[in-house]
Write an enzyme that holds these catalytic residues in place. Structure first.
Site, PDB file in Angstrom:
ATOM      1  N   LYS A  74       0.898  -1.035   0.066  1.00 61.64           N
ATOM      2  CA  LYS A  74      -0.023  -0.093  -0.034  1.00 61.64           C
ATOM      3  C   LYS A  74       0.933   1.108  -0.086  1.00 61.64           C
ATOM      4  CE  LYS A  74      -3.886   1.986   2.869  1.00 61.64           C
ATOM      5  NZ  LYS A  74      -4.700   1.732   4.049  1.00 61.64           N
ATOM      6  N   SER A 149      -9.589   1.442   3.150  1.00 57.12           N
ATOM      7  CA  SER A 149      -8.882   2.178   1.980  1.00 57.12           C
ATOM      8  C   SER A 149      -7.508   1.413   1.379  1.00 57.12           C
ATOM      9  CB  SER A 149      -8.271   3.382   2.996  1.00 57.12           C
ATOM     10  OG  SER A 149      -7.339   2.585   3.864  1.00 57.12           O
ATOM     11  N   SER A 173      -9.903  -1.104   6.975  1.00 56.44           N
ATOM     12  CA  SER A 173      -9.049  -1.017   5.757  1.00 56.44           C
ATOM     13  C   SER A 173      -8.568  -2.249   5.101  1.00 56.44           C
ATOM     14  CB  SER A 173      -8.345   0.047   5.647  1.00 56.44           C
ATOM     15  OG  SER A 173      -8.917   1.298   5.811  1.00 56.44           O
TER      16      SER A 173
HETATM   17  N1  GLN Z   1     -12.925   3.255   6.472  1.00 63.01           N
HETATM   18  C1  GLN Z   1     -12.357   3.695   7.650  1.00 63.01           C
HETATM   19  C2  GLN Z   1     -11.967   5.266   7.572  1.00 63.01           C
HETATM   20  O1  GLN Z   1     -12.369   5.672   6.833  1.00 63.01           O
HETATM   21  C3  GLN Z   1     -11.110   3.056   7.851  1.00 63.01           C
HETATM   22  C4  GLN Z   1      -9.877   3.425   7.520  1.00 63.01           C
HETATM   23  C5  GLN Z   1      -8.798   2.266   7.805  1.00 63.01           C
HETATM   24  O2  GLN Z   1      -8.910   1.465   8.144  1.00 63.01           O
HETATM   25  N2  GLN Z   1      -7.623   3.130   7.176  1.00 63.01           N
HETATM   26  O3  GLN Z   1     -11.618   5.711   8.561  1.00 63.01           O
END
Ligand code: GLN
Length: 474
Positions: A74, A149, A173
């Site tokens: 990532k 994400s 994410s």
């Molecule tokens: N979807 C969650 C957020 O927007 C989790 C994001 C993540 O785990 N990086 O914060």
């Protein structure tokens, strides 16, 4: 296509050369360009490493546990001499001066990092639609999101562009995109994996973890990246068991809890039926299954979005146009330089979070929001501790719905935030969880099943996940 462990063994046995394999993977990346999984592809570097590892094999040297494999990262993890964009304009041209610990560990085990993957800007999002580099697409249905994400990392593995990949999980994410793309994704216990070189979003919640095609491959990757790191004071000096050995291990006597609150309104009926059917199969196989009360899950999203945004607003204060990243041009004075650099560099979701976070931390509101959020977090952690006195693992759906359509939720942040309803509490409590494929909906969209265990109980997760994987394959 073979799985990572098989590929590794075939490579050791001399079945293929990396010099050939690298071309295949690069071709596959090129052929899948429309999925927008990668922000950067390291073709030349990967070719050089391929030749070097082939030579090492030819010379009879001992090879690392990732030899023969291509890995995608990532793009919020640093690799020396390469850009680390975080999916943001503000870091578009930022070049990392050092390697993240996970990168060092992968290279030490002869893994080849083939590229860095697309993500929601600074890992804020649930669909990879918040990236400066455009949204990723779900390989199963390109009109749908890959999840987020860490969407790009999920797509890279699901579409065979990498054998394994890494994501980061702050509130879901890794698990949510794994569920949407039909692969395995795991969030280790807070402190299991070093965060050194991972660009911080919410430091008390972030954790790096693997994506893989199956449970054993996820275990292989976790083996490599786990362990104490002197560069990360939140990494823990806990023994690292051999996770691959846990897969296929004995599950007799393990009890499973079903959190009542995870099967109520808002859950897609096909997902509910699927998870219930798996539970029934487990019961028929002699497993003990009990309902568990996690009533505080109702407060999960609220507590998470207070704590995560507070930490994000503080972590992102460093992007001011001075030290690194984008700097606005032709500015009048320092203040204008700060303001315009940040205004131009950050996207809408990041700005929303910085504002929310600054608000909940501001002196007049601190007690009402941030402090309250932390108190709720403690209670959530206590409730998990209580649950684990009674059961070994929790079994839940990973997401309330299968992968949604691109564009469907972008204008409704609250709806988007709700897609994390089953994942965020695990981060708040600092424990570990894994999402694995559990069949498909009638439309053919993957369903994710989540297993949750207490702190540093990854071994148990892998044992049970391996067992369920076998059961579902029958
Ligand atoms: N979807 C969650 C957020 O927007 C989790 C994001 C993540 O785990 N990086 O914060």
């Amino acid at each position: 296509m073979e799985n990572a462990l098989q590929r590794h063994r075939q490579y050791i046995a001399g079945d293929f050369t990396l010099v050939d394999a690298v071309e295949e993977y690069l071709k596959r990346i090129e052929a899948n360009k429309s999925l927008n999984a990668f922000i950067q592809v390291y073709g030349d570097e990967a070719r050089q490493q391929a030749a070097a590892i082939d030579a090492k094999r030819a010379g009879g040297a001992k090879l690392g546990s990732l030899a023969g494999l291509f890995i995608a990262l990532k793009d919020n993890m640093c690799m020396k001499g390469q850009r680390t964009t975080c999916g943001s304009r503000i870091l578009d041209q930022f070049v990392s001066p050092y390697d993240a610990t996970v990168v060092r560990k992968i290279i030490a085990e002869d893994g080849i990092i083939i590229g860095k993957t697309n993500l929601d800007e600074f890992a804020m999002g649930s669909s990879t639609e918040n990236s400066y580099y455009g949204h990723s697409r779900n390989p199963i249905d390109p009109e749908r999101v890959a999840g987020g994400s860490s969407g790009g990392s999920a797509v890279a593995v699901a579409a065979g562009m990498a054998d394994l990949s890494l994501g980061s999980d702050t509130g879901g994410s890794i698990r949510q995109p794994a569920a949407f793309c039909g692969i395995v994704g795991m969030k280790p216990t807070y402190g299991r994996v070093s965060r050194y070189g991972l660009v911080a979003f919410a430091s008390s919640l972030d954790q790096i973890g693997p994506f893989a095609k199956n449970v054993s491959d996820a275990a292989l990757m976790l083996n490599v990246i786990s362990g104490l790191d002197p560069n990360d004071s939140t990494s823990m000096d806990e023994m690292v068991p051999d996770y691959t050995a846990a897969v296929g291990g004995d599950v007799t006597g393990l009890t499973i809890g079903l959190p009542t609150q995870f099967f109520q309104e808002g859950l897609d009926s096909e997902i509910a039926d699927n998870i219930k059917a798996v539970t029934k199969q487990l019961e028929d196989a002699g497993m003990t299954i009990k309902p568990v009360d996690l009533s505080l899950n109702d407060y999960a999203i609220a507590a998470y979005y207070i704590i995560a945004t507070a930490e994000a607003s503080s972590n992102l204060a460093r992007y001011d146009g001075v030290r690194y990243g984008h700097r606005a041009e032709e500015v009048g004075d320092l203040n204008e330089m700060y303001t315009r650099s940040r205004s131009e560099g950050f996207g809408a979701e990041v700005k929303r979070r910085v504002m929310l976070g600054a608000h909940v931390l501001s002196s007049g509101y601190y007690d009402a929001y941030y402090k309250k959020g932390q108190q709720v977090r403690r209670l959530i952690k206590n409730q998990f501790d209580d649950a684990f006195k009674d059961v070994d693992l929790l079994l839940t759906p990973t997401t309330p719905s299968p992968a949604f359509k691109i564009g469907e939720k972008v204008d409704d942040p609250l709806q988007m935030y709700l897609s994390d309803i089953y994942t965020v509490t695990v981060n708040l409590a600092g424990i570990c969880a894994l999402s694995m494929p559990s069949g498909k909906t009638t439309e053919g969209l993957p369903i994710g099943l989540q297993l949750i265990a207490g702190a540093f109980q990854e071994e148990k997760l892998f044992r049970m996940a391996g067992y369920i994987e076998n059961l579902l394959a029958e």
